[in-house]
Design a protein around this motif. Structure first.
Motif, PDB file in Angstrom:
ATOM      1  N   TYR A 144      10.538  19.573 -12.997  1.00  0.00           N
ATOM      2  CA  TYR A 144       9.628  20.838 -13.535  1.00  0.00           C
ATOM      3  C   TYR A 144      10.960  21.701 -13.469  1.00  0.00           C
ATOM      4  CZ  TYR A 144       6.403  19.127 -10.689  1.00  0.00           C
ATOM      5  OH  TYR A 144       4.517  18.054 -10.741  1.00  0.00           O
ATOM      6  N   ARG A 145      12.042  21.249 -13.192  1.00  0.00           N
ATOM      7  CA  ARG A 145      12.843  22.644 -14.099  1.00  0.00           C
ATOM      8  C   ARG A 145      13.634  22.053 -15.534  1.00  0.00           C
ATOM      9  NH1 ARG A 145      17.623  24.154  -9.987  1.00  0.00           N
ATOM     10  NH2 ARG A 145      16.345  23.532  -8.101  1.00  0.00           N
ATOM     11  N   ALA A 146      13.336  20.971 -16.060  1.00  0.00           N
ATOM     12  CA  ALA A 146      13.653  20.972 -17.297  1.00  0.00           C
ATOM     13  C   ALA A 146      12.393  21.759 -17.851  1.00  0.00           C
ATOM     14  CB  ALA A 146      13.313  19.381 -17.185  1.00  0.00           C
ATOM     15  N   VAL A 196       1.392  21.528 -16.043  1.00  0.00           N
ATOM     16  CA  VAL A 196       2.415  21.072 -15.825  1.00  0.00           C
ATOM     17  C   VAL A 196       2.246  20.136 -14.883  1.00  0.00           C
ATOM     18  CG1 VAL A 196       5.020  21.762 -14.847  1.00  0.00           C
ATOM     19  CG2 VAL A 196       3.795  23.446 -16.357  1.00  0.00           C
ATOM     20  N   ARG A 197       1.507  19.945 -13.380  1.00  0.00           N
ATOM     21  CA  ARG A 197       1.253  19.092 -12.762  1.00  0.00           C
ATOM     22  C   ARG A 197       0.713  18.521 -13.558  1.00  0.00           C
ATOM     23  NH1 ARG A 197       3.826  21.190  -8.054  1.00  0.00           N
ATOM     24  NH2 ARG A 197       4.138  18.946  -7.883  1.00  0.00           N
ATOM     25  N   GLU A 198      -0.341  18.094 -14.552  1.00  0.00           N
ATOM     26  CA  GLU A 198      -0.453  16.868 -14.586  1.00  0.00           C
ATOM     27  C   GLU A 198       0.413  16.118 -15.776  1.00  0.00           C
ATOM     28  OE1 GLU A 198      -4.369  18.829 -16.454  1.00  0.00           O
ATOM     29  OE2 GLU A 198      -5.506  19.354 -14.140  1.00  0.00           O
ATOM     30  N   GLY A 239      10.463  14.967  -3.350  1.00  0.00           N
ATOM     31  CA  GLY A 239      10.084  15.880  -4.050  1.00  0.00           C
ATOM     32  C   GLY A 239       9.350  17.003  -3.429  1.00  0.00           C
ATOM     33  N   ARG A 240       8.535  17.265  -3.569  1.00  0.00           N
ATOM     34  CA  ARG A 240       7.242  18.412  -2.710  1.00  0.00           C
ATOM     35  C   ARG A 240       6.024  17.780  -2.237  1.00  0.00           C
ATOM     36  NH1 ARG A 240      11.242  20.203  -3.874  1.00  0.00           N
ATOM     37  NH2 ARG A 240      12.296  22.435  -3.629  1.00  0.00           N
ATOM     38  N   ASP A 241       5.363  16.749  -3.289  1.00  0.00           N
ATOM     39  CA  ASP A 241       3.900  16.365  -2.876  1.00  0.00           C
ATOM     40  C   ASP A 241       4.072  13.910  -3.516  1.00  0.00           C
ATOM     41  OD1 ASP A 241       4.891  16.180  -5.433  1.00  0.00           O
ATOM     42  OD2 ASP A 241       2.500  16.512  -6.519  1.00  0.00           O
ATOM     43  N   MET A 242       5.119  13.461  -3.440  1.00  0.00           N
ATOM     44  CA  MET A 242       5.743  12.992  -3.780  1.00  0.00           C
ATOM     45  C   MET A 242       4.397  11.410  -3.152  1.00  0.00           C
ATOM     46  SD  MET A 242       7.082  12.214  -6.010  1.00  0.00           S
ATOM     47  CE  MET A 242       6.984  13.866  -6.472  1.00  0.00           C
ATOM     48  N   LYS A 247      11.340  32.908  -0.497  1.00  0.00           N
ATOM     49  CA  LYS A 247      10.735  32.922  -1.118  1.00  0.00           C
ATOM     50  C   LYS A 247       9.908  31.512  -1.735  1.00  0.00           C
ATOM     51  CE  LYS A 247       8.850  35.280  -5.959  1.00  0.00           C
ATOM     52  NZ  LYS A 247       7.867  34.990  -5.347  1.00  0.00           N
ATOM     53  N   ARG A 248      10.699  31.286  -2.443  1.00  0.00           N
ATOM     54  CA  ARG A 248      10.398  29.494  -2.656  1.00  0.00           C
ATOM     55  C   ARG A 248       9.965  28.782  -1.857  1.00  0.00           C
ATOM     56  NH1 ARG A 248      13.733  25.408  -5.446  1.00  0.00           N
ATOM     57  NH2 ARG A 248      15.253  25.108  -4.146  1.00  0.00           N
ATOM     58  N   ASP A 249      10.072  28.936  -0.896  1.00  0.00           N
ATOM     59  CA  ASP A 249       9.125  27.652   0.544  1.00  0.00           C
ATOM     60  C   ASP A 249       8.179  28.352   0.579  1.00  0.00           C
ATOM     61  OD1 ASP A 249      12.136  26.365   1.144  1.00  0.00           O
ATOM     62  OD2 ASP A 249      11.935  27.101   3.046  1.00  0.00           O
ATOM     63  N   ASP A 282       6.052  30.018  -2.084  1.00  0.00           N
ATOM     64  CA  ASP A 282       5.350  29.633  -2.971  1.00  0.00           C
ATOM     65  C   ASP A 282       4.842  28.227  -2.951  1.00  0.00           C
ATOM     66  OD1 ASP A 282       5.775  32.166  -3.779  1.00  0.00           O
ATOM     67  OD2 ASP A 282       7.054  32.061  -4.976  1.00  0.00           O
ATOM     68  N   ASP A 283       6.328  27.485  -2.811  1.00  0.00           N
ATOM     69  CA  ASP A 283       5.423  26.121  -2.881  1.00  0.00           C
ATOM     70  C   ASP A 283       4.317  25.220  -2.288  1.00  0.00           C
ATOM     71  OD1 ASP A 283       8.010  25.549  -4.804  1.00  0.00           O
ATOM     72  OD2 ASP A 283       9.044  25.107  -3.877  1.00  0.00           O
ATOM     73  N   SER A 284       4.857  26.254  -0.831  1.00  0.00           N
ATOM     74  CA  SER A 284       3.679  25.162   0.419  1.00  0.00           C
ATOM     75  C   SER A 284       2.170  26.409   0.485  1.00  0.00           C
ATOM     76  CB  SER A 284       4.565  26.289   1.755  1.00  0.00           C
ATOM     77  OG  SER A 284       5.792  25.580   1.750  1.00  0.00           O
ATOM     78  N   SER A 285       2.499  27.477  -0.323  1.00  0.00           N
ATOM     79  CA  SER A 285       0.701  28.071   0.159  1.00  0.00           C
ATOM     80  C   SER A 285       0.335  27.929  -1.782  1.00  0.00           C
ATOM     81  CB  SER A 285       1.196  29.333   0.189  1.00  0.00           C
ATOM     82  OG  SER A 285       1.928  30.048  -1.121  1.00  0.00           O
ATOM     83  N   ARG A 286       1.626  27.392  -2.338  1.00  0.00           N
ATOM     84  CA  ARG A 286       0.315  27.279  -4.197  1.00  0.00           C
ATOM     85  C   ARG A 286      -0.993  26.679  -3.317  1.00  0.00           C
ATOM     86  NH1 ARG A 286       4.992  23.152  -5.523  1.00  0.00           N
ATOM     87  NH2 ARG A 286       4.543  21.729  -5.321  1.00  0.00           N
ATOM     88  N   ALA A 287      -2.272  26.672  -4.634  1.00  0.00           N
ATOM     89  CA  ALA A 287      -2.729  25.828  -4.908  1.00  0.00           C
ATOM     90  C   ALA A 287      -2.584  23.832  -4.986  1.00  0.00           C
ATOM     91  CB  ALA A 287      -4.220  26.538  -5.684  1.00  0.00           C
TER      92      ALA A 287
END
Ligand code: DC
Length: 223
Positions: free
Chosen positions: A38-40, A107-109, A128-131, A178-180, A182-187
């Motif tokens: 994702y950083r890339a 991006v996710r797809e 990661g976050r959703d592995m 903020k990142r926590d 955003d990463d936890s509340s995204r759809a």
């Protein structure tokens, strides 16, 4: 030990990267840092002046982006279209942009396919976050690593202040919260433990203790 696929999810600063690397080493497995992917995307978007809400621009970037990790004497390196970008994706700016682009479905797809391609064969530790929830719901062993916010902030601060003396504790805390959020509340694929993940709190545990706990759990599973 047979070639398992192991996932480690959790928020930033919980110790995921160090633990994942240590666990992979202990098992003789390969470690895959999916946040780096994702950083890339964020790095290339930034260099092309593409904003995080420009889905067409992001789609084009993903379409022409070849990502790979390569082992070297300096550890595992990340290459984007043949260019080593390992250190350049670690700035505060790219960190926040990575979180923003990671909320875009295009991006996710794209990265879903990249990650599943890298996951073939087993003998892997994916971080990661959703592995465990989305990318590898059938993983052999899943962990969710967390720690108290104050601990995570302090760890990240110590890391950042080594390269940037102007780093402030309140600044790191604000950015991490903020990142926590955003990463936890995204759809799409929000950060959350998989229902079958083993949860570990690293607030009062050292890296070695966490790796040890994981190793024992895996050995029990593999019998
Ligand atoms: O783990 P990291 O800090 O390098 O991740 C950077 C960003 O990428 C993070 O804010 C959320 C996103 N990410 C994600 O959405 N899914 C993943 N599997 C890994 C990271």
């Amino acid at each position: 030990m047979k070639s398992l696929l192991i996932t480690i999810d959790g928020p930033s600063g919980a110790g995921k990267s160090t633990v994942s690397r240590g666990l992979a080493e202990r098992l003789g497995y390969t470690y895959v840092d999916t946040g780096a992917l994702y950083r890339a995307v964020a790095f290339v978007a930034h260099s092309k002046g593409c904003s995080a809400d420009d889905d067409n621009g992001l789609a084009d970037i993903c379409k022409h982006l070849e990502l790979r990790f390569e082992k070297s004497s300096k550890g595992r390196r990340l290459y984007a279209n043949g260019e080593d970008i390992t250190e350049r994706v670690r700035t505060s700016e790219i960190t926040m942009l990575a979180s923003a682009v990671s909320a875009r479905s295009v991006v996710r797809e794209n990265l879903l396919n990249v990650q599943r391609g890298m996951g073939k064969g087993g003998g892997l530790v994916f971080e990661g976050r959703d592995m465990g929830t989305v990318v590898f719901p059938e993983a052999d062993v899943k962990f969710y690593l967390n720690a108290h916010l104050d601990t995570r902030v302090l760890r990240r601060y110590k890391e950042l202040v080594e390269t940037d003396a102007a780093t402030s504790l309140p600044g790191v805390r604000k950015a991490m919260m903020k990142r926590d959020e955003d990463d936890s509340s995204r759809a799409l694929a929000p950060l959350k433990p998989a229902h079958d993940a083993v949860r570990i709190d690293s607030t009062f545990l050292g890296i070695e203790q966490v790796v040890e706990a994981m190793f024992h759990h895996i050995r029990g599973q593999a019998k």
